[in-house]
Design a protein around this motif. Structure first.
Motif, mmCIF file in Angstrom:
data_model
loop_
_atom_site.group_PDB
_atom_site.id
_atom_site.type_symbol
_atom_site.label_atom_id
_atom_site.label_comp_id
_atom_site.label_asym_id
_atom_site.label_seq_id
_atom_site.Cartn_x
_atom_site.Cartn_y
_atom_site.Cartn_z
ATOM 1 N N ILE A 178 0.864 -1.234 0.019
ATOM 2 C CA ILE A 178 -0.048 -0.026 0.006
ATOM 3 C C ILE A 178 0.717 1.357 -0.170
ATOM 4 C CG2 ILE A 178 -2.266 -0.835 0.874
ATOM 5 C CD1 ILE A 178 -1.196 -0.447 3.685
ATOM 6 N N GLY A 179 2.012 1.186 0.503
ATOM 7 C CA GLY A 179 3.114 2.338 0.456
ATOM 8 C C GLY A 179 3.181 2.840 -0.890
ATOM 9 N N ILE A 180 2.910 1.949 -1.879
ATOM 10 C CA ILE A 180 2.995 2.211 -3.300
ATOM 11 C C ILE A 180 2.273 3.325 -3.785
ATOM 12 C CG2 ILE A 180 1.620 0.241 -3.824
ATOM 13 C CD1 ILE A 180 3.503 -0.168 -6.475
ATOM 14 N N TYR A 181 1.120 3.415 -3.200
ATOM 15 C CA TYR A 181 0.280 4.342 -3.456
ATOM 16 C C TYR A 181 0.768 6.114 -3.431
ATOM 17 C CZ TYR A 181 -3.273 0.737 -4.873
ATOM 18 O OH TYR A 181 -3.773 -0.087 -5.492
ATOM 19 N N PRO A 182 0.999 6.293 -2.148
ATOM 20 C CA PRO A 182 1.690 7.471 -1.927
ATOM 21 C C PRO A 182 2.972 7.647 -2.957
ATOM 22 C CG PRO A 182 0.922 6.553 0.206
ATOM 23 C CD PRO A 182 0.787 5.520 -0.781
ATOM 24 N N GLN A 206 7.296 -9.353 13.331
ATOM 25 C CA GLN A 206 8.212 -10.542 13.644
ATOM 26 C C GLN A 206 8.622 -11.229 12.438
ATOM 27 O OE1 GLN A 206 5.613 -13.392 15.966
ATOM 28 N NE2 GLN A 206 4.368 -11.473 16.090
ATOM 29 N N THR A 207 7.768 -11.332 11.092
ATOM 30 C CA THR A 207 8.214 -11.895 9.955
ATOM 31 C C THR A 207 9.182 -11.197 9.362
ATOM 32 O OG1 THR A 207 6.241 -11.125 8.954
ATOM 33 C CG2 THR A 207 6.192 -13.171 9.944
ATOM 34 N N ASP A 208 9.520 -10.047 9.711
ATOM 35 C CA ASP A 208 10.744 -9.298 9.286
ATOM 36 C C ASP A 208 10.453 -8.365 8.005
ATOM 37 O OD1 ASP A 208 13.307 -8.150 9.220
ATOM 38 O OD2 ASP A 208 14.161 -10.028 7.910
ATOM 39 N N VAL A 209 9.028 -8.049 7.731
ATOM 40 C CA VAL A 209 8.607 -7.035 6.827
ATOM 41 C C VAL A 209 8.219 -5.713 7.389
ATOM 42 C CG1 VAL A 209 8.061 -9.228 5.338
ATOM 43 C CG2 VAL A 209 6.187 -7.991 6.759
ATOM 44 N N ASP A 210 8.025 -4.744 6.504
ATOM 45 C CA ASP A 210 8.096 -3.708 7.140
ATOM 46 C C ASP A 210 6.320 -3.445 7.659
ATOM 47 O OD1 ASP A 210 7.428 -3.327 4.117
ATOM 48 O OD2 ASP A 210 6.567 -1.304 4.826
ATOM 49 N N GLU A 211 6.207 -3.135 8.910
ATOM 50 C CA GLU A 211 4.758 -3.029 9.376
ATOM 51 C C GLU A 211 4.399 -1.533 8.782
ATOM 52 O OE1 GLU A 211 3.292 -4.203 13.525
ATOM 53 O OE2 GLU A 211 3.962 -2.251 13.830
ATOM 54 N N SER A 212 5.221 -0.499 9.200
ATOM 55 C CA SER A 212 5.008 0.742 8.832
ATOM 56 C C SER A 212 6.199 1.403 8.096
ATOM 57 C CB SER A 212 4.586 1.508 9.946
ATOM 58 O OG SER A 212 3.682 1.067 10.959
ATOM 59 N N CYS A 213 5.827 2.196 7.178
ATOM 60 C CA CYS A 213 7.152 2.980 6.402
ATOM 61 C C CYS A 213 6.595 4.164 6.193
ATOM 62 C CB CYS A 213 7.555 2.016 5.265
ATOM 63 S SG CYS A 213 8.635 2.565 4.093
ATOM 64 N N ALA A 214 7.491 5.182 6.278
ATOM 65 C CA ALA A 214 7.498 6.692 6.046
ATOM 66 C C ALA A 214 8.538 6.994 5.231
ATOM 67 C CB ALA A 214 7.437 7.489 7.379
ATOM 68 N N PHE A 215 8.311 8.192 4.184
ATOM 69 C CA PHE A 215 9.203 8.498 3.579
ATOM 70 C C PHE A 215 8.989 9.820 3.072
ATOM 71 C CE2 PHE A 215 6.317 5.758 1.059
ATOM 72 C CZ PHE A 215 5.879 6.606 -0.003
ATOM 73 N N THR A 216 10.075 10.604 2.862
ATOM 74 C CA THR A 216 9.927 12.063 2.028
ATOM 75 C C THR A 216 10.889 11.904 0.905
ATOM 76 O OG1 THR A 216 11.810 12.927 3.418
ATOM 77 C CG2 THR A 216 9.400 13.345 4.224
ATOM 78 N N PHE A 217 10.200 12.654 -0.035
ATOM 79 C CA PHE A 217 11.195 12.906 -1.472
ATOM 80 C C PHE A 217 11.229 14.316 -1.469
ATOM 81 C CE2 PHE A 217 8.452 9.267 -3.545
ATOM 82 C CZ PHE A 217 8.930 8.376 -2.795
ATOM 83 N N GLN A 218 12.525 14.855 -1.832
ATOM 84 C CA GLN A 218 12.575 16.266 -2.028
ATOM 85 C C GLN A 218 13.144 16.526 -3.471
ATOM 86 O OE1 GLN A 218 15.133 18.098 0.958
ATOM 87 N NE2 GLN A 218 14.887 19.996 0.394
ATOM 88 N N TYR A 219 12.383 17.502 -3.742
ATOM 89 C CA TYR A 219 12.608 17.770 -5.216
ATOM 90 C C TYR A 219 13.450 19.333 -5.605
ATOM 91 C CZ TYR A 219 9.705 13.783 -6.266
ATOM 92 O OH TYR A 219 8.891 12.706 -6.350
ATOM 93 N N SER A 229 2.836 4.379 5.208
ATOM 94 C CA SER A 229 2.043 3.366 5.139
ATOM 95 C C SER A 229 2.007 2.466 6.291
ATOM 96 C CB SER A 229 2.364 2.365 3.898
ATOM 97 O OG SER A 229 3.766 2.092 3.855
ATOM 98 N N THR A 230 0.993 1.803 6.647
ATOM 99 C CA THR A 230 0.911 0.866 7.690
ATOM 100 C C THR A 230 0.052 -0.351 7.617
ATOM 101 O OG1 THR A 230 0.989 0.770 10.145
ATOM 102 C CG2 THR A 230 -0.419 2.425 9.212
ATOM 103 N N ILE A 231 0.429 -1.480 8.148
ATOM 104 C CA ILE A 231 -0.517 -2.672 8.329
ATOM 105 C C ILE A 231 -0.853 -2.929 9.873
ATOM 106 C CG2 ILE A 231 -0.157 -3.885 6.218
ATOM 107 C CD1 ILE A 231 1.860 -5.624 7.669
ATOM 108 N N ALA A 232 -0.671 -1.601 10.813
ATOM 109 C CA ALA A 232 -0.985 -1.686 12.063
ATOM 110 C C ALA A 232 -1.921 -0.656 12.616
ATOM 111 C CB ALA A 232 0.400 -1.553 12.889
ATOM 112 N N ALA A 233 -2.629 -0.071 11.648
ATOM 113 C CA ALA A 233 -3.849 0.946 12.113
ATOM 114 C C ALA A 233 -4.519 1.389 10.977
ATOM 115 C CB ALA A 233 -3.116 2.276 12.643
#
Ligand SMILES: NC(=O)c1ccc[n+]([C@@H]2O[C@H](COP(=O)([O-])OP(=O)(O)OC[C@H]3O[C@@H](n4cnc5c(N)ncnc54)[C@H](OP(=O)(O)O)[C@@H]3O)[C@@H](O)[C@H]2O)c1
Length: 328
Positions: A178-182, A206-219, A229-233
């Motif tokens: 889902i982080g692919i959408y932002p 605990q399965t070693d995949v990202d639960e939450s991910c935050a990113f910024t792109f500067q242009y 993105s998160t699968i925890a909320a």
């Protein structure tokens, strides 16, 4: 009217919604389905009136009169399943994320070009009427130069190590799901960020995949994109395009929204305009209609989601993964 005969590989949740939406299109017909289980394929085919059902993916590509295949398997299989079709000269609409990494993505694009066969990533968001309208408003300068793009996508998924969302062997984690959408919204607005202008952080299950991910792109030009993105909320799943003269809010769930609010400042007063652009079905008919139009025009790639865009998106996701240490 030319009727396009669709095939589907992988009969899970999204395949079902896609098949529902094909029924909305008078020039589309579900022609063949393939599953790892013949019983599942036969049950799906019976439910959706598809004349052909296969218990092996390899068999589907030899089905007579097949015009286009929709690849709807877990991420890690997209490359293999897409190559299977392209090497048999069958056009492909491949689910997101297109591939697990840029190496796979380049192989897929090279196969499409070598065989002169149509290929597109199923970025349905680009074809949702309200999202498309937001892009047109930006293009027309309605909110002035856009300087900030903000988007989130989170849902609360109970931990299940076997689900593709948590299973590392199936390419689990929030970013690719889902982080692919932002990320794609940022790329549609501003293009591909330079690798050194990407900042990212993630937490892990605990399965070693990202639960939450935050990113910024500067242009260059004082422009920023923020994604989460998160699968925890359950997060709002909203997007905001901030321009120098106003803002467009894409209401929840923004990636297939039917509602926009355009806010503009007149002096210190904020004037808001609410736009409703409803549609029928799940929202997948628009991308399918676009694909059929491309095929009728004998195009080898989409002008709305070109393969160059997809390669940029995969490279951007690779760069984020590298920064947070998410290695498959
Ligand atoms: N565009 C969108 O809005 C959207 C929404 C959801 C998902 N997606 C994408 O679509 C793809 C499928 O997602 P989904 O939610 O439909 O997943 P899903 O419900 O788990 O279905 C995936 C299907 O792939 C097949 N498959 C083949 N090998 C498998 C394996 N080793 N493990 C599990 N399944 C396997 C199975 O079908 P058979 O056994 O019948 O072959 C399974 O039902 C993902 O890449 C996802 O990112 C896109």
């Amino acid at each position: 009217m030319k009727i396009h005969n669709w095939g589907i590989i992988g009969l899970g949740k999204i395949a079902r919604k896609f098949a529902d939406d094909l029924r909305l299109l008078p020039n589309a017909r579900l022609h063949a389905v393939a599953s790892t289980s013949l019983e599942r394929a036969q049950a799906f085919a019976a439910e959706y009136d598809a004349p052909h059902a296969f218990g092996r993916y390899d068999d589907l590509v030899h089905c007579p009169d097949l015009d286009i295949v929709y690849v709807a398997t877990p991420h890690v299989l997209h490359c293999e399943n897409t190559l299977l079709c392209l090497e048999n000269n069958t056009p492909v609409l491949c689910e997101k994320p297109f591939a697990m990494n840029i190496g796979e993505a380049r192989r897929m694009v090279a196969a499409a070009r070598q065989n002169r066969v149509f290929l597109m990533e199923a970025l349905w968001t680009r074809f949702i009427p309200a999202v498309n309208h937001a892009f047109e408003l930006v293009e027309k300068g309605e909110i002035g130069e856009v300087h900030t793009v903000k988007a989130d996508f989170g849902y609360c998924m109970p931990f299940d190590p076997n689900s593709r969302v948590f299973n590392k062997a199936l390419g689990g984690g929030s970013l690719l799901d889902i982080g692919i959408y932002p990320a794609l919204l940022a790329l549609f607005m501003f293009g591909k960020p330079a690798e050194e202008d990407i900042l990212a952080a993630a937490t892990f299950t605990q399965t070693d995949v990202d639960e939450s991910c935050a990113f910024t792109f500067q242009y260059p030009g004082k422009r920023l994109a923020l994604g989460h993105s998160t699968i925890a909320a359950n997060t709002p799943v909203e997007a905001w395009l901030h321009g120098r003269e106003g803002t467009i809010r894409l209401h929840p769930r923004w990636h297939h929204t039917d509602r926009l609010t355009v806010s503009k400042y007149e002096g210190r007063t904020e004037v808001k305009r609410d736009l409703r652009i409803p549609y029928g079905g799940w929202g997948y008919a628009f991308e399918a209609a676009h694909v059929m139009q491309c095929l009728e025009n004998e195009m080898l790639e989409s002008d709305k989601v070109p393969l160059g865009f997809t390669l940029n998106l995969v490279e951007t996701l690779d760069a984020i993964r590298e920064k947070v240490g998410l290695i498959y």
